[in-house]
Scaffold this motif. Structure first.
Motif, PDB file in Angstrom:
ATOM      1  N   UNK A 135     -15.291  28.098 -17.282  1.00 47.09           N
ATOM      2  CA  UNK A 135     -14.499  28.955 -18.263  1.00 47.09           C
ATOM      3  C   UNK A 135     -15.265  30.215 -18.624  1.00 47.09           C
ATOM      4  N   UNK A 136     -16.501  29.997 -18.712  1.00 49.77           N
ATOM      5  CA  UNK A 136     -17.158  31.250 -19.299  1.00 49.77           C
ATOM      6  C   UNK A 136     -17.490  32.323 -18.064  1.00 49.77           C
ATOM      7  N   UNK A 195      -9.052  34.582 -24.193  1.00 46.83           N
ATOM      8  CA  UNK A 195      -9.123  34.390 -22.526  1.00 46.83           C
ATOM      9  C   UNK A 195     -10.026  33.000 -22.499  1.00 46.83           C
ATOM     10  N   UNK A 196     -11.373  32.796 -23.437  1.00 48.03           N
ATOM     11  CA  UNK A 196     -11.903  31.694 -23.384  1.00 48.03           C
ATOM     12  C   UNK A 196     -10.935  30.543 -23.775  1.00 48.03           C
ATOM     13  N   UNK A 197     -10.132  30.448 -24.852  1.00 48.93           N
ATOM     14  CA  UNK A 197      -9.328  29.418 -25.279  1.00 48.93           C
ATOM     15  C   UNK A 197      -8.195  29.309 -24.236  1.00 48.93           C
ATOM     16  N   UNK A 199     -18.386  41.896 -36.267  1.00 48.61           N
ATOM     17  CA  UNK A 199     -17.480  40.754 -36.574  1.00 48.61           C
ATOM     18  C   UNK A 199     -18.098  39.428 -35.538  1.00 48.61           C
ATOM     19  N   UNK A 200     -17.804  38.548 -36.055  1.00 48.90           N
ATOM     20  CA  UNK A 200     -18.283  37.203 -35.424  1.00 48.90           C
ATOM     21  C   UNK A 200     -17.266  36.001 -35.260  1.00 48.90           C
ATOM     22  N   UNK A 201     -17.113  35.392 -34.247  1.00 47.00           N
ATOM     23  CA  UNK A 201     -16.207  34.112 -33.840  1.00 47.00           C
ATOM     24  C   UNK A 201     -16.875  33.201 -33.310  1.00 47.00           C
ATOM     25  N   UNK A 202     -16.436  31.716 -33.982  1.00 52.92           N
ATOM     26  CA  UNK A 202     -16.972  30.583 -33.124  1.00 52.92           C
ATOM     27  C   UNK A 202     -15.882  29.724 -32.305  1.00 52.92           C
ATOM     28  N   UNK A 203     -16.316  29.307 -31.358  1.00 55.98           N
ATOM     29  CA  UNK A 203     -15.227  28.455 -30.465  1.00 55.98           C
ATOM     30  C   UNK A 203     -15.863  27.185 -30.212  1.00 55.98           C
TER      31      UNK A 203
END
Length: 125
Positions: free
Chosen positions: A107-108, A44-46, A91-95
């Motif tokens: 966006x957020x 969704x963010x992307x 779990x971790x993700x970076x954007x």
């Protein structure tokens, strides 16, 4: 225009508007125990960033942290040695985004799934 901006001298007004339109490097860190919710929020963010035609890098998948606890099943210590093993995966993700801070607020503003923690870090480019 706000009341504070109306009282500022003309040069200060220009600096304030320049600061809002300045492009920042923004790093969004997403953390969750549930992979499906995490991937949904990342998508969704992307999607929102691509629709605004921003420069996007990610989501970068960081290594999963596995927290393990091993305990005896028997409360008194007698009997056969049987063990319970519990594991929690984080779990971790970076954007990374390159955009003005006002657009990042838009966006957020998406609905974030329960259990997903979002951390936004803004750095000057």
């Amino acid at each position: 225009m706000s009341a504070a901006a109306a009282m500022l001298p003309p040069k200060a007004k220009e600096v304030e508007t320049d600061e809002a339109s300045r492009i920042h490097r923004i790093r969004i860190t997403l953390t969750s125990l549930n992979v499906e919710n995490l991937e949904k929020v990342c998508a969704d963010l992307k999607r929102g960033a691509v629709e605004k035609k921003l420069r996007v890098a990610g989501p970068v998948r960081l290594p999963t942290k596995k927290l393990k606890v091993t305990t005896r099943k028997s409360p008194c210590g007698e009997g056969t040695n049987t063990w319970d093993k519990f594991e929690m995966r984080i779990h971790k993700r970076l954007i990374d985004l390159h955009s003005p801070s006002e657009i990042v607020k838009q966006i957020t503003a998406i609905s974030i799934a329960p259990g997903v923690e979002v951390e936004v870090t803004i750095a000057d480019s």
